[in-house]
Design a protein around this motif. Structure first.
Motif, PDB file in Angstrom:
ATOM      1  N   LEU A   1       0.815  -1.201   0.000  1.00 62.50           N
ATOM      2  CA  LEU A   1       0.000   0.000   0.000  1.00 62.50           C
ATOM      3  C   LEU A   1       0.856   1.262   0.000  1.00 62.50           C
ATOM      4  O   LEU A   1       0.464   2.288  -0.554  1.00 62.50           O
TER       5      LEU A   1
ATOM      6  N   CYS B   1      -5.897   3.966   1.014  1.00 62.81           N
ATOM      7  CA  CYS B   1      -6.273   3.257  -0.212  1.00 62.81           C
ATOM      8  C   CYS B   1      -6.797   4.185  -1.302  1.00 62.81           C
ATOM      9  O   CYS B   1      -7.137   3.719  -2.402  1.00 62.81           O
TER      10      CYS B   1
ATOM     11  N   ALA C   1      -7.329   0.755  -3.962  1.00 62.20           N
ATOM     12  CA  ALA C   1      -6.745  -0.424  -3.315  1.00 62.20           C
ATOM     13  C   ALA C   1      -7.713  -1.020  -2.302  1.00 62.20           C
ATOM     14  O   ALA C   1      -8.533  -0.303  -1.707  1.00 62.20           O
TER      15      ALA C   1
ATOM     16  N   PRO D   1      -7.251  -3.263   1.085  1.00 62.53           N
ATOM     17  CA  PRO D   1      -6.194  -3.776   1.976  1.00 62.53           C
ATOM     18  C   PRO D   1      -6.402  -5.237   2.341  1.00 62.53           C
ATOM     19  O   PRO D   1      -7.521  -5.676   2.608  1.00 62.53           O
TER      20      PRO D   1
ATOM     21  N   SER E   1      -1.985  -5.112  -0.499  1.00 64.92           N
ATOM     22  CA  SER E   1      -3.293  -4.661  -0.966  1.00 64.92           C
ATOM     23  C   SER E   1      -3.540  -5.139  -2.388  1.00 64.92           C
ATOM     24  O   SER E   1      -2.591  -5.350  -3.154  1.00 64.92           O
TER      25      SER E   1
END
Length: 443
Positions: free
Chosen positions: A108, A146, A154, A156, A322
C-alpha cells in the motif's frame, strides 16, 4: 543480499506460486490487452500477479487452491514475480501497455508511486458492497491510505510490521516474563536496554538480534514513536534532526554494548534467534513460519509481541499488502465480477492468511473474531494494526524503494560502529536531498 523491505523475500520463481502451470516469464504474453472472459477451459479467467515468493506465498497458493475448488466456473491464473523492483517494474510496464493482470498484490505504501490515475483502475464502493465488503470492515487509518484523490484504488489485505519475538525459555530464566508467559512490557529506552542486558547475560552473546541492513525499520519506528515527522514538497523536505539523531544514537548504543550484532543480514538475523545467540529478535511478523518450523524440528519456545515502548507508545514501521486493478483498455463485465469475487473471498478467508503467513488481516470481521483473538502468538501482536507507521509520503519511499535501501546502507555502518550517529545523520540528509533532486518518474 537480504530483502529490502518486504515480508516476502526476493527469490527465483517458485513452483508454489503457479496455479495453472504458467511460467512467470510468460506472464506478460498471457495477460492480453484487456480482460477476456473464458480461456481454453470455457471458464471466466482471472489473471493475478503478486510478489509473494516466501512462506506467505505458499499460504496464498493454498488459499488459491481452495478458492479454485469452490469456484469451478473461475479459472484463476496466478503468477509470482521477483520481490521488489522486478515486480513493480513488470506491473508498471504491463499496466502502461494494457497488458497487466486483472488484479495485482502491491504494498500500500507504493500506491502513489505506481501512478494510480494512469496505471490503475478505480474501484467503486458499490462494487465492494455488492461483494459483501464495507469501508467499516477495515481499520480507518489503513482505509484512508487506499485512496488517491477521491478515488478508491486499493483493497487492503493485511498489516505487516516490525515486531519483537522472544525466546520464552531464555526470558523466563532471567525473570522478564509475566506470570502468563508474555514478555514484560517496558517503558522507555533504559528499561528496555536493561532487559536486553539481562538477556545478553543469559545467552552469552546478544540480547536481541536484528537486521543491520534493514536499519530503516528501527529508525522509522523510533523516530515515529517520538512524534518525528518527515514531509516533502517542492524540492524540499522537513525532518526533526534532534529526534532523528536520537533514533540513530540508540542503534549505536545497542551495538557498542554488544546488545545486538554489529552486522547481520536477514538470514543471520533470524539464525541468531534460532541458535540461542540472542534471546529476542526484532524482525517482521512474516518470519513466524520460519520460527515455527525450527520449533517443530529442533525446539524453540517463542512468542512475539509489538515493538517496545521507547517514547510513550508502541508505534512501528510497517506496510500493508493490498489488491489493485491494473488499468485495462476495456473490462469484460464477467471478468471484473469474478476478479472482485476473488478479492472478497480472500479477505473473508484471511484467518488462514494470518495464521500461516503471520500477517495481521486487515479485514476486521476476521481480526476481531473470537477465533483470531484466541490464535497464538498472532493475537499477542494484533494491536500492531493501530500502531503501524507507513513510510514517508514521497515517490522514492515505501517497500522495496530507494529510501529504504540507501539509508539502510548508512545505518548498517552505524551498527558496525564505523560511523558516528552525527556522521550518519548528515549522510542520511544528503541522500534524501539527492533523491529529492531526481525527477519524479510518476510525474
Amino acid at each position: 543480499m537480504q530483502m529490502p523491505n518486504p515480508p516476502s523475500p526476493p527469490g527465483a520463481l517458485s513452483r508454489r506460486a503457479l496455479l495453472t502451470g504458467t511460467a512467470a516469464a510468460a506472464g506478460l504474453g498471457l495477460a492480453g490487452c484487456g480482460s477476456v472472459s473464458g480461456g481454453l477451459s470455457g471458464r471466466t479467467r482471472v489473471k493475478q500477479w503478486n510478489l509473494l515468493a516466501g512462506s506467505d506465498g505458499a499460504v496464498m497458493t493454498e488459499m488459491h487452491d481452495q478458492f479454485a475448488a469452490e469456484h469451478p466456473d473461475i479459472e484463476l491464473e496466478a503468477t509470482t514475480f521477483g520481490w521488489g523492483t522486478p515486480f513493480y517494474t513488470r506491473l508498471v510496464m504491463g499496466a502502461s501497455g494494457g497488458n497487466a493482470s486483472d488484479i495485482a498484490t502491491i504494498h500500500l505504501s507504493r500506491l502513489k508511486s505506481v501512478s494510480p490515475a494512469t496505471l490503475l483502475d478505480p474501484i467503486t464502493l458499490d462494487e465492494l458492497t455488492a461483494h459483501g465488503l464495507d469501508p467499516a470492515d477495515f481499520p480507518e487509518k489503513i482505509w484512508e491510505q487506499c485512496f488517491a484523490g477521491d478515488e478508491l484504488y486499493a483493497i487492503p489485505i493485511d498489516t505487516h510490521a516490525l515486531v519483537n519475538y522472544y525466546n520464552r525459555t531464555v526470558c523466563e530464566q532471567v525473570g522478564v516474563l509475566n506470570p502468563d508467559g508474555t514478555l514484560l512490557e517496558t517503558h522507555g529506552v533504559e528499561e528496555y536496554l536493561d532487559l536486553l542486558r539481562a538477556v545478553k547475560e543469559a545467552t552469552g552473546q546478544y540480547g536481541t538480534s536484528l537486521d543491520t541492513l534493514g536499519g530503516w525499520r528501527q529508525f522509522w519506528a523510533w523516530y515515529r514513536q517520538a512524534d518525528g515527522e518527515m514531509t516533502f514538497g517542492d524540492g524540499e523536505y522537513e525532518m526533526d534532526d534532534d529526534k532523528a539523531l536520537q533514533s540513530i544514537e540508540i542503534m549505536y548504543r545497542m551495538a557498542e554494548e554488544g546488545l545486538c550484532p554489529t552486522f547481520a543480514d536477514g538470514g543471520q538475523c533470524a539464525a541468531n534467534f534460532e541458535n540461542g545467540a540472542a534471546g529476542l529478535v526484532q524482525v517482521g511478523n512474516w518470519e513466524i513460519n520460519r520460527f515455527k518450523a525450527f520449533d517443530q524440528a529442533q525446539g524453540l519456545d517463542f512468542s512475539m509481541t509489538e515493538m517496545p515502548d521507547f517514547f510513550g507508545n508502541r508505534r512501528t514501521q510497517g506496510d500493508c499488502h493490498s489488491y489493485v486493478l491494473p488499468r485495462h483498455h476495456s473490462w469484460d463485465p464477467e471478468v471484473r465480477e469474478a476478479t472482485l469475487a476473488y478479492a472478497a473471498w480472500m479477505l473473508r478467508h484471511s484467518f488462514r492468511w494470518g495464521e500461516g503467513g503471520g500477517h495481521t488481516p486487515a479485514y476486521l470481521p476476521v481480526t476481531e473474531s473470537a477465533e483470531y483473538q484466541a490464535l497464538q502468538p498472532n493475537a499477542e501482536y494484533s494491536g500492531v494494526v493501530q500502531n503501524v507507521q507507513f513510510d514517508p509520503d514521497v515517490w522514492f519511499s515505501g517497500s522495496a524503494a530507494r529510501l529504504f535501501d540507501e539509508t539502510g546502507a548508512i545505518f548498517n555502518q552505524v551498527y558496525g560502529l564505523a560511523m558516528t550517529p552525527d556522521e550518519a545523520l548528515a549522510l542520511v540528509k544528503e541522500r534524501i536531498q539527492a533523491l529529492l533532486d531526481l525527477p519524479n518518474p510518476v510525474d
